[in-house]
Write an enzyme that holds these catalytic residues in place. Structure first.
Site, PDB file in Angstrom:
ATOM      1  N   GLY A  33      -0.801  -5.625  -6.800  1.00  9.18           N
ATOM      2  CA  GLY A  33      -1.466  -5.569  -8.047  1.00  9.18           C
ATOM      3  C   GLY A  33      -1.693  -6.929  -8.694  1.00  9.18           C
ATOM      4  O   GLY A  33      -0.878  -7.892  -8.846  1.00  9.18           O
TER       5      GLY A  33
ATOM      6  N   CYS B 199      -5.539  10.330   3.762  1.00  9.85           N
ATOM      7  CA  CYS B 199      -6.776   9.769   3.670  1.00  9.85           C
ATOM      8  C   CYS B 199      -7.533   9.609   5.148  1.00  9.85           C
ATOM      9  O   CYS B 199      -8.701   9.602   5.250  1.00  9.85           O
ATOM     10  CB  CYS B 199      -6.443   7.924   3.226  1.00  9.85           C
ATOM     11  SG  CYS B 199      -5.335   7.205   4.140  1.00  9.85           S
TER      12      CYS B 199
ATOM     13  N   TYR C 140      -1.690  -1.380   5.778  1.00 10.14           N
ATOM     14  CA  TYR C 140      -2.302  -2.120   4.909  1.00 10.14           C
ATOM     15  C   TYR C 140      -1.308  -2.708   3.602  1.00 10.14           C
ATOM     16  O   TYR C 140      -1.427  -3.912   3.349  1.00 10.14           O
ATOM     17  CB  TYR C 140      -3.445  -1.758   4.576  1.00 10.14           C
ATOM     18  CG  TYR C 140      -4.077  -2.591   3.340  1.00 10.14           C
ATOM     19  CD1 TYR C 140      -4.940  -3.845   3.917  1.00 10.14           C
ATOM     20  CD2 TYR C 140      -4.532  -2.417   1.966  1.00 10.14           C
ATOM     21  CE1 TYR C 140      -5.717  -4.630   2.935  1.00 10.14           C
ATOM     22  CE2 TYR C 140      -5.173  -3.155   1.109  1.00 10.14           C
ATOM     23  CZ  TYR C 140      -5.813  -4.083   1.736  1.00 10.14           C
ATOM     24  OH  TYR C 140      -6.287  -5.235   0.808  1.00 10.14           O
TER      25      TYR C 140
ATOM     26  N   CYS D 134       0.595  -0.532  -7.440  1.00  8.71           N
ATOM     27  CA  CYS D 134       1.319  -1.370  -8.174  1.00  8.71           C
ATOM     28  C   CYS D 134       2.561  -1.731  -7.908  1.00  8.71           C
ATOM     29  O   CYS D 134       3.188  -1.211  -6.723  1.00  8.71           O
ATOM     30  CB  CYS D 134       1.633  -0.626  -9.476  1.00  8.71           C
ATOM     31  SG  CYS D 134       0.165  -0.014 -10.397  1.00  8.71           S
TER      32      CYS D 134
ATOM     33  N   ASN E  44       4.886   3.083 -10.249  1.00 10.61           N
ATOM     34  CA  ASN E  44       3.860   3.012  -8.976  1.00 10.61           C
ATOM     35  C   ASN E  44       3.696   4.466  -8.498  1.00 10.61           C
ATOM     36  O   ASN E  44       4.458   4.906  -7.931  1.00 10.61           O
ATOM     37  CB  ASN E  44       4.439   2.202  -7.993  1.00 10.61           C
ATOM     38  CG  ASN E  44       3.744   2.044  -6.707  1.00 10.61           C
ATOM     39  OD1 ASN E  44       4.427   1.843  -5.620  1.00 10.61           O
ATOM     40  ND2 ASN E  44       2.398   2.039  -6.721  1.00 10.61           N
ATOM     41  N   GLY E  45       2.453   4.649  -8.549  1.00 16.13           N
ATOM     42  CA  GLY E  45       1.712   6.043  -7.886  1.00 16.13           C
ATOM     43  C   GLY E  45       0.724   6.584  -8.657  1.00 16.13           C
ATOM     44  O   GLY E  45       0.089   5.971  -9.424  1.00 16.13           O
TER      45      GLY E  45
ATOM     46  N   ASP F  80      -9.792  -4.963  12.393  1.00  8.44           N
ATOM     47  CA  ASP F  80      -9.618  -5.015  10.943  1.00  8.44           C
ATOM     48  C   ASP F  80      -8.531  -3.739  10.723  1.00  8.44           C
ATOM     49  O   ASP F  80      -8.613  -2.617  11.743  1.00  8.44           O
ATOM     50  CB  ASP F  80     -10.787  -4.863  10.164  1.00  8.44           C
ATOM     51  CG  ASP F  80     -10.776  -5.174   8.803  1.00  8.44           C
ATOM     52  OD1 ASP F  80      -9.747  -5.718   8.366  1.00  8.44           O
ATOM     53  OD2 ASP F  80     -11.971  -5.308   8.276  1.00  8.44           O
TER      54      ASP F  80
ATOM     55  N   SER G 241      -5.441  -9.173   6.536  1.00 12.05           N
ATOM     56  CA  SER G 241      -4.752  -7.867   6.761  1.00 12.05           C
ATOM     57  C   SER G 241      -4.782  -7.327   8.499  1.00 12.05           C
ATOM     58  O   SER G 241      -4.215  -6.639   8.729  1.00 12.05           O
ATOM     59  CB  SER G 241      -5.426  -6.514   6.071  1.00 12.05           C
ATOM     60  OG  SER G 241      -6.783  -6.672   6.228  1.00 12.05           O
TER      61      SER G 241
ATOM     62  N   CYS H 191       2.654  11.380   4.590  1.00 15.13           N
ATOM     63  CA  CYS H 191       1.487  11.540   4.061  1.00 15.13           C
ATOM     64  C   CYS H 191       0.252  10.587   4.604  1.00 15.13           C
ATOM     65  O   CYS H 191       0.223   9.632   4.710  1.00 15.13           O
ATOM     66  CB  CYS H 191       1.323  11.078   2.454  1.00 15.13           C
ATOM     67  SG  CYS H 191      -0.231  11.238   1.622  1.00 15.13           S
TER      68      CYS H 191
ATOM     69  N   CYS I 113       3.797   7.397   2.509  1.00 11.74           N
ATOM     70  CA  CYS I 113       2.411   7.074   2.853  1.00 11.74           C
ATOM     71  C   CYS I 113       2.500   6.205   4.188  1.00 11.74           C
ATOM     72  O   CYS I 113       2.764   4.830   4.031  1.00 11.74           O
ATOM     73  CB  CYS I 113       2.100   6.424   1.512  1.00 11.74           C
ATOM     74  SG  CYS I 113       0.403   5.635   1.689  1.00 11.74           S
TER      75      CYS I 113
END
Length: 488
Positions: free
Chosen positions: A46, A460, A261, A20, A121-122, A364, A302, A457, A255
Site C-alpha cells: 500500500g 479470481c 504477485y 494493505c 488487511n482484507g 508477466d 513482478s 482461495c 489467497c
C-alpha cells in the site's frame, strides 16, 4: 490526494492493486520508530497513505498521513509525537483519490473501558449490510471503510470483558481480515477462519510483533516465531501471549495470488518462500507452454522470478530486455493527451541492444485489462524484436476479488470476455499462454487442485468464492459492488 486527470484508458488501472500492510509491536522502547521500519518493508502492500497509533502507558497518540512511509513518518518531529513502548501501524492502497485522511488507518476509538486502535488487511464482505443495521441502532460512521464496522460491533457488544467483546464482534464478520489492534493493556491479532490474508508473529528482544509478512521482521532483525493460524485470535499482554479459536476447526483457504504477485519475494508465507515459489511457477509454465525463442525477458518487477524459472527450465538465456524506472509513483498526474500516450514508458523502457533481432518470450504475472500488455508488446516490437511471445505466470483472471484487493469489475477483465486466442490477437503477440490451475497448484507444492475442496482461495481464477458475499448479493447489489471496491 489529487484526483487523476486521465480520461483515456489508464495504465495504472490495468493491474491488481496491493491491499494493505499491518504491523504492531508490544513492549519495545521507541515502538513507533520500529513500526515505521516495519511499514517501510510492507510499502509494497500500500503506497498511498499510512498511520501509526502508539501508547505510552497513559495516553494514545495518533499520526495519519497521505504519502509514502519514507516521506512522512521518518521525520523526527512526527516520531516525537508518537511516544511509548507499544504501537501499531498500517500502510494502505486506496482505490479512490478524494477521500483524504478519514479512511486512513489505524482507526482509533474511545470505548467505555478505554481507547482502542485497529488496523485491517482484507475486506469484510458483509460490512455495508451491517453498517445499515448499526446505523438503525444509532451508530454514526465517520468513514466509508469496512474496518470501522468492527469498532461499532465492539462498542455495542453486551459481553463483559473487552476480549469477549472483540471476539463477539469478529465472529459476526464475513470475508477476509487480518487484524492488529491495540488497547491500553494488550495488543490483539486476528485472522479470519479461512486465513485468506497473511499475518505472522515475531519476536524482537522479548517484544512480540504482529505483521503482514516476514520481510517486515527481517528489516528490524526480529525473529520469526510462526504464522498466526487461520481463525486464531492472539492476545498479547505484559504477562505473555494467549490464543483463542472461536471458529473451531475450518479448512483454510489462503489467497494463492499472494504467491503470484502480492507478497514480497523475500518473504516466507504460510511455510513457503515466495521467491522460490515464483521460480517454480516459471518452471511449470515452461513445461506446459514451451516456445522456440532466443531469450526470456521479464516484465519487471513482478515477472522476474517466474522468468528466471522459465529460462532455467527452457534452457534459454535470461536477460533484462525491459528496464523499469523505479522513481515513478502511482499518483503521477498525466495532464495532456501526448503525455498520457507515454504512460508505459514512464515506468518501462525497452533495452534495444538486448532484444533487437531476437525472438523474445515476455513473462508477466497476470493480464488484467490488457492495455498495459498491448503497450509493452508494441514497445518491444519497436525496439526491433523479431518475434514476441507472452507467457503469463498465473491462470486467466476471470473474476473480481472481494477480499481486499482492488480489481476491476468482472466485465472489464480481459479474460472474462475473450478466449486466449482473442487475447493474443488483442495484445498483438505471436503466441500467448497462461499457467494452468493445476500448474499453479504444483508450483506451490500441491499435486493439483482439489476441485471439490480447493486448498487455496483462487476465486479470481475460478470464480468460486470461499465465503458469503452478502453485500454483493444484497438487494442493492449495484451500489454495494461499487462500494466494495473502495474499501481497503
Amino acid at each position: 490526494m489529487a484526483h487523476k486527470t486521465i480520461t483515456e484508458p489508464d495504465c495504472e488501472a490495468d493491474a491488481f492493486r496491493d491491499e494493505c500492510g499491518v504491523f504492531g509491536i508490544f513492549g519495545k522502547a521507541d515502538a513507533a520508530a520500529v513500526v515505521t521500519l516495519g511499514l517501510h518493508a510492507l510499502q509494497h502492500r500500500g503506497q498511498e497513505a499510512a498511520g501509526i497509533v502508539s501508547y505510552d502507558g497513559s495516553q494514545f497518540s495518533v499520526e495519519r498521513h497521505v504519502g509514502l512511509i519514507g516521506d512522512t513518518f521518518t521525520k523526527p518531529s512526527v516520531l516525537a509525537r508518537l511516544p511509548g513502548s507499544r504501537a501499531i501501524g498500517h500502510t494502505r492502497y486506496s482505490t479512490t483519490g478524494g477521500e483524504g485522511l478519514r479512511n486512513v488507518q489505524p482507526f482509533f476509538a474511545e470505548f467505555d473501558g478505554g481507547g482502542f486502535a485497529i488496523s485491517h488487511n482484507g475486506n469484510i464482505t458483509n460490512a455495508l449490510t451491517m453498517q445499515r443495521e448499526l446505523q438503525k441502532r444509532g451508530a454514526i460512521f465517520s468513514s466509508t471503510s469496512d474496518t470501522e464496522t468492527l469498532l461499532h460491533l465492539i462498542a455495542m457488544s453486551d459481553r463483559e470483558y473487552f476480549i469477549e467483546k472483540f471476539i463477539d464482534a469478529v465472529t459476526q464478520l464475513e470475508g477476509a481480515f487480518s487484524l492488529v489492534g491495540l488497547s491500553g493493556k494488550k495488543m490483539i491479532g486476528a485472522r479470519d477462519p479461512l486465513g485468506i490474508r497473511p499475518l505472522v508473529l515475531g519476536d524482537l528482544d522479548g517484544a512480540y510483533i504482529l505483521c503482514s509478512e516476514t520481510c517486515a521482521l527481517d528489516i528490524i532483525g526480529a525473529r520469526f516465531v510462526r504464522d498466526v493460524r487461520p481463525g486464531e485470535v492472539i492476545v498479547i499482554t505484559e504477562k505473555g501471549l494467549r490464543s483463542y479459536f472461536p471458529w473451531g476447526e475450518i479448512k483454510p483457504r489462503f489467497c494463492i495470488f499472494e504467491y503470484v504477485y502480492f507478497a514480497r519475494p523475500d518473504s516466507n508465507v504460510e511455510g513457503r518462500n515466495v521467491y522460490e515459489t515464483r521460480k517454480n511457477i516459471g518452471i511449470e509454465l515452461a513445461k506446459e507452454s514451451p516456445v522456440e525463442a532466443d531469450m526470456v525477458v521479464p516484465v519487471p518487477d513482478s515477472g522476474t522470478p517466474a522468468a528466471i524459472g522459465f529460462a532455467h527450465q527452457a534452457g534459454l538465456p535470461f536477460d533484462l530486455g525491459i528496464i523499469r524506472n523505479h522513481y515513478v509513483g502511482r499518483t503521477f498526474i498525466q495532464p495532456t493527451a501526448s503525455i498520457r500516450h507515454m504512460g508505459v514508458k514512464l515506468k518501462h523502457n525497452a533495452n534495444r541492444t538486448a532484444i533487437e533481432g531476437k525472438r523474445v518470450v515476455l513473462v508477466d504475472d497476470s493480464i488484467v485489462r490488457g492495455t498495459t500488455s498491448q503497450k509493452i508488446v508494441q514497445m518491444v516490437r519497436d525496439a526491433g524484436a523479431a518475434e514476441v511471445h507472452m507467457r503469463i505466470a498465473s491462470p486467466p483472471t476471470v473474476a473480481s476479488c472481494f477480499y481486499g484487493v482492488d480489481t476491476p469489475e468482472t466485465s472489464k477483465l480481459l479474460a472474462s470476455r475473450m478466449s486466449t486466442e482473442e487475447m493474443r490477437d488483442y495484445i498483438k503477440v505471436d503466441s500467448l499462454a497462461f499457467l494452468s490451475m493445476d500448474g499453479l497448484y504444483r508450483a506451490v507444492a500441491e499435486p493439483s487442485r482439489n476441485k471439490e475442496c480447493p486448498q487455496f482461495c483462487d476465486a479470481c481464477f475460478s470464480g468460486e468464492y470461499p465465503t458469503d458475499l452478502t453485500d454483493r448479493d444484497s438487494d442493492d447489489g449495484t451500489r454495494t459492488l461499487s462500494l466494495l471496491a473502495k474499501h481497503g
